[in-house]
Design an enzyme around this catalytic site. Structure first.
Site, PDB file in Angstrom:
ATOM      1  N   LYS A  32      -7.269   2.336  -2.272  1.00 51.71           N
ATOM      2  CA  LYS A  32      -8.058   1.091  -3.186  1.00 51.71           C
ATOM      3  C   LYS A  32      -9.097   1.490  -4.354  1.00 51.71           C
ATOM      4  O   LYS A  32      -8.933   1.589  -5.305  1.00 51.71           O
ATOM      5  CB  LYS A  32      -8.674   0.329  -2.067  1.00 51.71           C
ATOM      6  N   TYR A  84       5.425 -10.744   0.257  1.00 55.72           N
ATOM      7  CA  TYR A  84       4.939 -11.269   1.970  1.00 55.72           C
ATOM      8  C   TYR A  84       5.294 -12.725   1.133  1.00 55.72           C
ATOM      9  O   TYR A  84       4.569 -14.025   1.371  1.00 55.72           O
ATOM     10  CB  TYR A  84       3.956 -10.710   1.602  1.00 55.72           C
ATOM     11  N   ASP A 111      -8.976   6.043   8.691  1.00 55.21           N
ATOM     12  CA  ASP A 111      -8.229   5.041   7.525  1.00 55.21           C
ATOM     13  C   ASP A 111      -9.518   4.116   6.459  1.00 55.21           C
ATOM     14  O   ASP A 111      -9.709   3.184   6.886  1.00 55.21           O
ATOM     15  CB  ASP A 111      -7.408   4.447   8.702  1.00 55.21           C
ATOM     16  N   TYR A 166      -3.868  -2.365  11.296  1.00 53.17           N
ATOM     17  CA  TYR A 166      -2.884  -2.222  10.066  1.00 53.17           C
ATOM     18  C   TYR A 166      -3.171  -1.442   9.290  1.00 53.17           C
ATOM     19  O   TYR A 166      -4.061  -1.035   8.635  1.00 53.17           O
ATOM     20  CB  TYR A 166      -3.669  -4.077   8.494  1.00 53.17           C
TER      21      TYR A 166
END
Length: 426
Positions: A273, A13, A244, A141
């Protein structure tokens, strides 16, 4: 930087023409990391929300060392090992009832790819091959791989550049009713979801959502009742429900999983994560008997055609098991509640902050808080300014947020919130 001293690392990014040399991290301890030269920063984002135990946690480091001395890796194709078996059993134990089957992979994005493929193959095995598209939510996302990009917000998300390359799926409006909304407000969100399902359910395999907290899409916080209503709609229209929980899992919303707030079991749940406490890349896609049993049959098509090289990596499984043990033995949910109290007191109840002309809204959920501003320009320079105060903050567009490690002390949490507020008072 000159060409002679520029690192060959291509950073994510980053605008290559204007990016500056990235600070080099040489170590860390608890919620702090240390830069080359000795500068120490309090990490307000716990390295993209995964380092829930902070840096250099002795039990997690030891777990990796012990496992490395025994078995670093072996393929899960045709073989198994004790850390994978144990971790799968632990995940079945702690996740919502009914998620009894675990497919490992190596990142959250790949875990979501697994979930989508699983949903499509499930319907094909049941004689419904036309149900091959996904239904996602605006502001969603789900990751940066191709399949995941296709189910991220196509308008405000970061992947519009690739629109011509991506498959087309369906999108429902993002829910707008906040966490504590009344039934009437939630009913409007569910009516919008129903409308899309009524039009397109014949080709929709699964509804994908980040339950309660849409993270990278603007830290939008929604109602547990929306999850309950979505569960009912998916059952009505023969659509699988996929949660998710890559960002929301392992305590981020104040419960172990966001699904726990609603008492809902999705058909498929994706974890990553915090699964390993951030110490190694790993992911798990869990499924119910309903999904799993569809894959039991005699044809070649009944084999689930996915197999990441590093799925079920023994090192990752071992550190994930230790991470879960630390979470439970050290009563992390109580710690998270304490962090939430500080976030509420210091941010949500600060009337001057709420009244600032650049601020749209301040909101918190579990160990997450965000100050939403009117434009990204309102936060231009905030990362450098925060670093001068000894805090590492990295906004997302017009959202200044913190998702700290759970080992962050109340005093350090107040230090983070003071810097966040200080930006608007400087």
């Amino acid at each position: 930087m000159t060409s002679s001293n520029r690192s060959p690392v291509w950073h994510p990014y980053a605008h290559l023409k204007t990016q500056r040399q990235a600070p080099k991290v040489i170590g860390g301890e608890g919620p702090y990391f240390t830069l080359e030269g000795g500068e120490t920063l309090l990490d307000a984002t716990c390295s993209w929300w995964c380092m829930i135990h902070g840096y250099r946690h002795p039990r997690l480091v030891s777990a990796i060392q012990r496992q490395a001395d025994a078995l670093c890796h072996v393929m899960l194709g045709g073989l198994t090992h004790e850390p994978a078996d144990r971790l799968a059993r632990e995940l079945v134990r702690i996740t919502p009832a009914g998620l009894d089957h675990v497919f490992f992979s190596d990142s959250g994005s790949v875990g979501m790819e697994v979930a989508m493929k699983m949903a499509v193959q499930y319907h094909r095995l049941r004689g419904r091959p036309e149900k091959h598209r996904m239904l996602s939510l605006m502001k969603a996302y789900h990751g940066d791989t191709a399949g995941c990009m296709a189910v991220c917000d196509p308008e405000e998300g970061m992947h519009s550049l690739f629109a011509g390359y991506l498959p087309r799926h369906h999108f429902a409006p993002a829910p707008t009713a906040p966490f504590h909304a009344d039934d009437e407000a939630v009913a409007q969100d569910l009516a919008a979801l129903r409308a899309v399902l009524e039009r397109h359910h014949h080709e929709i395999a699964a509804l994908l959502m980040e339950p309660l907290l849409q993270a990278a899409g603007g830290l939008n916080m929604t109602s547990p009742r929306y999850l309950q209503g979505a569960r009912e709609l998916c059952d009505e229209f023969d659509v699988l429900l996929v949660f998710d929980e890559v960002a929301t899992g392992f305590g981020r919303t104040g419960r172990l999983f966001a699904a726990d707030h609603a008492g809902v079991t999705p058909d498929i749940m994706v974890l990553s994560k915090g699964l390993t406490g951030g110490y190694l890349g790993h992911a798990a896609t869990l499924a119910t008997d309903r999904v799993h049993e569809a894959f039991i049959g005699d044809s070649p098509m009944h084999a689930f055609m996915h197999g990441p090289t590093f799925m079920g990596n023994p090192l990752a499984c071992a550190v994930a098991l230790e991470s879960l043990a630390v979470f439970e033995e050290e009563a992390y949910l109580g710690r998270i509640a304490g962090l939430n109290r500080v976030l509420e007191e210091e941010l949500v109840r600060d009337e001057a902050l709420a009244a600032h002309p650049a601020v749209v809204e301040v909101r918190t959920l579990g160990a997450t808080a965000v100050i939403e501003t009117r434009a990204a320009a309102d936060l231009a320079g905030v990362a450098d300014w925060a670093r001068e105060q000894g805090v590492w903050l990295r906004p997302i567009g017009r959202w200044l947020y913190t998702m700290p490690a759970y080992v962050t002390s109340p005093d350090d949490m107040r230090r983070i919130t003071a810097v966040m507020k200080g930006w608007f008072r400087r």
